[in-house]
Design an enzyme around this catalytic site. Structure first.
Site, mmCIF file in Angstrom:
data_model
loop_
_atom_site.group_PDB
_atom_site.id
_atom_site.type_symbol
_atom_site.label_atom_id
_atom_site.label_comp_id
_atom_site.label_asym_id
_atom_site.label_seq_id
_atom_site.Cartn_x
_atom_site.Cartn_y
_atom_site.Cartn_z
ATOM 1 N N SER A 11 0.544 -1.150 0.013
ATOM 2 C CA SER A 11 0.020 -0.174 0.022
ATOM 3 C C SER A 11 0.957 1.234 -0.007
ATOM 4 O O SER A 11 0.520 2.156 0.652
ATOM 5 C CB SER A 11 -0.977 -0.199 1.290
ATOM 6 O OG SER A 11 -0.286 -0.184 2.507
ATOM 7 N N GLY A 12 1.882 1.235 -0.861
ATOM 8 C CA GLY A 12 2.723 2.324 -0.945
ATOM 9 C C GLY A 12 2.277 3.227 -2.211
ATOM 10 O O GLY A 12 0.791 2.799 -2.700
ATOM 11 N N GLY A 46 12.414 14.539 -0.936
ATOM 12 C CA GLY A 46 12.605 15.549 -1.942
ATOM 13 C C GLY A 46 11.636 15.876 -2.841
ATOM 14 O O GLY A 46 10.892 17.279 -2.928
ATOM 15 N N GLY A 47 11.019 14.936 -3.471
ATOM 16 C CA GLY A 47 9.559 15.326 -4.210
ATOM 17 C C GLY A 47 9.618 14.533 -5.364
ATOM 18 O O GLY A 47 10.087 13.223 -5.448
ATOM 19 N N GLU A 112 17.413 18.881 -7.711
ATOM 20 C CA GLU A 112 18.135 17.799 -7.126
ATOM 21 C C GLU A 112 19.351 17.259 -8.411
ATOM 22 O O GLU A 112 19.247 17.805 -9.197
ATOM 23 C CB GLU A 112 17.168 16.624 -6.744
ATOM 24 C CG GLU A 112 16.423 17.045 -5.653
ATOM 25 C CD GLU A 112 15.677 15.833 -5.016
ATOM 26 O OE1 GLU A 112 15.415 15.922 -3.881
ATOM 27 O OE2 GLU A 112 15.135 15.097 -5.872
ATOM 28 N N ASP A 211 10.278 -8.366 -0.416
ATOM 29 C CA ASP A 211 9.381 -9.490 -0.247
ATOM 30 C C ASP A 211 8.815 -10.092 -2.041
ATOM 31 O O ASP A 211 8.773 -11.017 -2.287
ATOM 32 C CB ASP A 211 8.149 -9.527 0.526
ATOM 33 C CG ASP A 211 8.345 -9.190 2.010
ATOM 34 O OD1 ASP A 211 9.679 -9.255 2.130
ATOM 35 O OD2 ASP A 211 7.567 -9.159 2.601
ATOM 36 N N HIS A 232 22.095 6.374 -0.988
ATOM 37 C CA HIS A 232 22.143 7.605 -0.748
ATOM 38 C C HIS A 232 23.328 8.522 -0.133
ATOM 39 O O HIS A 232 23.653 7.881 0.973
ATOM 40 C CB HIS A 232 20.727 8.080 -0.256
ATOM 41 C CG HIS A 232 20.248 9.609 -0.502
ATOM 42 N ND1 HIS A 232 21.013 10.531 0.168
ATOM 43 C CD2 HIS A 232 19.028 10.197 -0.975
ATOM 44 C CE1 HIS A 232 20.275 11.655 -0.222
ATOM 45 N NE2 HIS A 232 19.044 11.329 -0.971
ATOM 46 N N ARG A 282 23.894 10.637 -8.037
ATOM 47 C CA ARG A 282 24.033 10.218 -6.638
ATOM 48 C C ARG A 282 25.268 9.177 -6.603
ATOM 49 O O ARG A 282 25.963 9.122 -5.715
ATOM 50 C CB ARG A 282 22.854 9.388 -6.209
ATOM 51 C CG ARG A 282 21.999 10.180 -5.322
ATOM 52 C CD ARG A 282 20.899 9.424 -5.111
ATOM 53 N NE ARG A 282 19.882 10.409 -4.738
ATOM 54 C CZ ARG A 282 18.503 10.284 -4.364
ATOM 55 N NH1 ARG A 282 18.093 9.020 -4.429
ATOM 56 N NH2 ARG A 282 17.770 11.398 -4.544
ATOM 57 N N HIS A 343 19.562 2.929 -0.106
ATOM 58 C CA HIS A 343 18.470 3.882 -0.408
ATOM 59 C C HIS A 343 17.509 3.124 -1.584
ATOM 60 O O HIS A 343 16.147 3.082 -1.089
ATOM 61 C CB HIS A 343 19.188 5.079 -0.825
ATOM 62 C CG HIS A 343 18.008 6.042 -1.039
ATOM 63 N ND1 HIS A 343 17.158 6.607 0.229
ATOM 64 C CD2 HIS A 343 17.480 6.858 -2.042
ATOM 65 C CE1 HIS A 343 16.188 7.490 -0.453
ATOM 66 N NE2 HIS A 343 16.401 7.634 -1.668
ATOM 67 N N GLU A 367 8.981 0.177 -6.761
ATOM 68 C CA GLU A 367 10.372 -0.077 -6.494
ATOM 69 C C GLU A 367 10.517 -1.880 -6.912
ATOM 70 O O GLU A 367 11.708 -2.094 -7.039
ATOM 71 C CB GLU A 367 10.868 0.321 -5.146
ATOM 72 C CG GLU A 367 12.355 0.530 -5.044
ATOM 73 C CD GLU A 367 12.878 1.079 -4.014
ATOM 74 O OE1 GLU A 367 12.073 1.921 -3.235
ATOM 75 O OE2 GLU A 367 13.976 0.680 -3.501
ATOM 76 N N ARG A 378 19.324 5.701 -10.953
ATOM 77 C CA ARG A 378 18.109 6.500 -10.748
ATOM 78 C C ARG A 378 18.382 7.994 -10.370
ATOM 79 O O ARG A 378 19.107 8.276 -9.568
ATOM 80 C CB ARG A 378 17.082 5.803 -9.838
ATOM 81 C CG ARG A 378 15.842 6.751 -9.539
ATOM 82 C CD ARG A 378 14.844 6.084 -8.630
ATOM 83 N NE ARG A 378 15.407 6.284 -7.222
ATOM 84 C CZ ARG A 378 15.190 7.350 -6.515
ATOM 85 N NH1 ARG A 378 14.423 8.189 -6.752
ATOM 86 N NH2 ARG A 378 15.489 7.296 -5.072
ATOM 87 N N SER A 383 11.712 8.272 -8.625
ATOM 88 C CA SER A 383 10.906 6.932 -8.209
ATOM 89 C C SER A 383 9.364 7.067 -8.020
ATOM 90 O O SER A 383 8.899 6.173 -8.690
ATOM 91 C CB SER A 383 11.692 6.356 -7.041
ATOM 92 O OG SER A 383 10.885 5.637 -6.502
#
Ligand code: FAD
Ligand code: SIN
Length: 530
Positions: A11-12, A46-47, A112, A211, A232, A282, A343, A367, A378, A383
């Site tokens: 449930s993300g 971040g956003g 970013e 999972d 990160h 990154r 991260h 993800e 990325r 994301s």
């Protein structure tokens, strides 16, 4: 036995976006292993990267993403993500997500690493919390959606006819009473997020145990590009850590607003590593910090935020300001102690541009999935964008494939008794996380990968025996999945004998396009370079 049209696992942002769209075509059941809000999404700072700026264009965002992906992005996936993203961000806004606005009444756009333009749509520095809040509110009241919290999916249910595998649903453990039930479904959607918990130090919360990837792999799906683990660069350095404590993130947006990395003497070092200095991609920044710390023997680097000013910092980054205060970090000197931590996972269940895995009626996004949009690295804030776009696409494509749920076998409890050896789980969990951190981290080598492989095989053997002997519990399921995840990362890393994007090995330190400009695919233990 419960049955539904669409079974959503997780449930993300990916699971909830899919659920809301799929609910227009049938009944949806969401199973989620903790409270419905607990997810990586909830902690995103971040956003969401999306083209809204008057000086920005889709082609700019596409170019930046492809450049960041170090030769492995699927250009079609990037184009779909970048061009369909802005409309979905607007939908979120209409749903009530409180994005930060500028003084002219438009979206305030942050900056970013790797992005050539200001394009980070954000809700101050708690963007994920805001998005999750709005999506959860919408699903809770929906007449076609049932949400089962504290329900942990343990394995997919499949039907094999020769080479062809179909997904019929999943076995799900109710973690409050220990019962396991088969849920049959017309379509199963995997959105269990990433697997940062496979490393000792990670920004990811405890739910991120890979999972979905492990379940899909066991069921026979192809998994791609697992060597590309993103570290990160800037998480808060703390001298003491609880075993399962999440590393507190200091958003890349802080560097976007003027934060600069330095060592304890104040020496700024990023311009020696990349022309974009502190706003380099990154992987470059994380490796630079790692290299500085290895050379100096220091335990952390510092983020100098003095040019931002404390008042502005507190206003723009209230969540980070409060997080530092709670952890008794003195910001009056304008220095935040930082270290890298695991991260994000670029690899995952290989899907096409519509979220289809290579198992029939099994879809995935977010993800857990690997669409190819991120390639070997990325870009920041791509994301949430990818999860939104491909979850929406998967809902559209899977509704065309919807069929009635099949009959399934109940879970077989035979031979499982309660374990009196819980130490096997806690010991091996720590062993895997430590092994991955020390041997399969930011900088890799052939020797350490070979050692990691050998040690992991011993742990995997122990866990396999233990799993089938004792009654299934949540921590055992997660450990089993983390061991699979670790094995997939090691095998993929071992097969890529070059350095590219997030995979850097000191034994093959150059990029080798002739042999390795391709995805790493793994299916049933067989590695393939597609
Ligand atoms: P998640 O949001 O992780 O959701 C997974 C869901 O699956 C959870 O509900 C979980 O409980 C459930 N679940 C897991 N396993 C099971 C199981 N076996 N059975 C049932 N349920 C299960 N990205 C950006 O683009 N911008 C950012 O600013 C940003 N900041 C970040 C900050 C932090 C601290 C972190 C950790 C990540 C950040 N990311 C950011 C990455 C981004 O948040 C995630 O990649 C994204 O939220 C993943 O969404 P998802 O829906 O795929 O998975
Ligand atoms: C951050 O805010 O630095 C995280 C952004 C991301 O992971 O995309």
């Amino acid at each position: 036995m419960p049955s539904t049209d669409f079974l959503v696992i997780g449930s993300g942002i990916a699971g909830l976006t899919f659920a809301l769209k799929a609910a227009e075509h049938g009944k949806v059941t969401i199973v989620t292993k903790k409270d419905d809000t607990e997810s990586n999404t909830n902690y995103a700072q971040g956003g969401v990267a999306a083209v809204f700026g008057s000086d920005d264009g889709l082609e700019d965002h596409i170019r930046d993403t492809i450049e960041g992906g170090a030769g492995l992005c699927n250009p079609e996936a990037v184009r779909a993500m970048v061009s369909e993203g802005p409309a979905l961000v607007q939908e979120l806004s209409q749903m009530g997500v409180g994005f930060t606005m500028n003084t002219q009444g438009g979206l305030d756009l942050g900056k970013e690493g790797g992005h050539s333009k200001r394009r980070i749509v954000h809700a101050k520095d708690y963007t994920g919390f805001e998005i999750e809040r709005a999506l959860v509110a919408k699903t809770r009241g929906h007449s076609n959606i049932t949400v089962l919290e504290h329900h942990l999916a343990i394995d997919l249910i499949t039907d094999r006819q020769g080479e062809r595998i179909s997904c019929l649903g999943a076995y799900v453990l109710d973690t409050r009473n220990g019962e396991i039930e088969g849920h049959s479904a017309g379509i199963t959607f995997l959105a269990t997020g990433g697997g940062g918990q496979v490393y000792l130090h990670t920004t990811n919360p405890a739910i991120a145990t890979g999972d979905g990837i492990a379940m899909a792999y066991r069921a026979g799906a192809t998994i791609a590009n697992m060597e590309f683990v993103q570290f990160h660069p800037t998480t808060l350095y703390q001298s003491s850590f609880e075993e399962n404590e999440r590393s507190f993130l200091i958003s890349e947006a802080v560097r976007g607003e003027g934060g600069v990395l330095c060592d304890k003497s104040g020496r700024r070092f990023m311009s020696g590593y990349h022309p974009k200095a502190d706003l380099a991609p990154r992987d470059v920044v994380a490796r630079a910090i790692d290299s500085e710390l290895k050379a100096s023997g220091e335990i952390c680097a510092f983020l100098d935020i003095s040019s931002i000013g404390q008042d502005k910092f507190q206003k723009r980054f209230p969540n980070i300001f409060q997080g530092c205060q709670q952890r008794v970090i003195d910001l009056s000197r304008g220095l935040i102690p930082v270290v890298p931590a695991a991260h994000y996972l670029c690899g995952g269940v290989r899907t096409d541009l519509w979220g289809r895995s290579d198992i029939k009626r099994l879809y995935s996004a977010g993800e857990t999935a690997c669409t190819g949009a991120h390639g070997a690295n990325r870009l920041a804030s791509n994301s949430l964008l990818e999860a939104l776009v491909f979850a929406a696409r998967a809902a559209q494509a899977s509704s065309d494939e919807l069929k009635s749920p099949d009959n399934i076998q109940p879970w077989d409890y035979v031979g499982s008794v309660q374990s009196r050896e819980r130490v096997v789980v806690s010991h091996n969990l720590h062993a895997v996380r430590l092994l991955m951190w020390n041997y399969v981290g930011i900088v890799r080598s052939d020797t350490r990968l070979a050692m990691a492989k050998k040690r992991l095989q011993a742990i995997a053997g122990e866990i396999r025996d233990y799993y089938w002997k004792y009654r299934v519990t949540a921590d055992l399921v997660e450990l089993r999945n983390l061991v699979s995840l670790a094995g997939l990362i090691i095998d993929c890393a071992d097969s890529r004998q070059e350095s590219r994007g997030l995979h850097y090995t000191q034994d093959h330190s150059e990029r080798d396009d002739r042999h390795f400009r391709r995805d790493t695919l793994i299916n049933s233990g067989r590695i393939n370079l597609s």
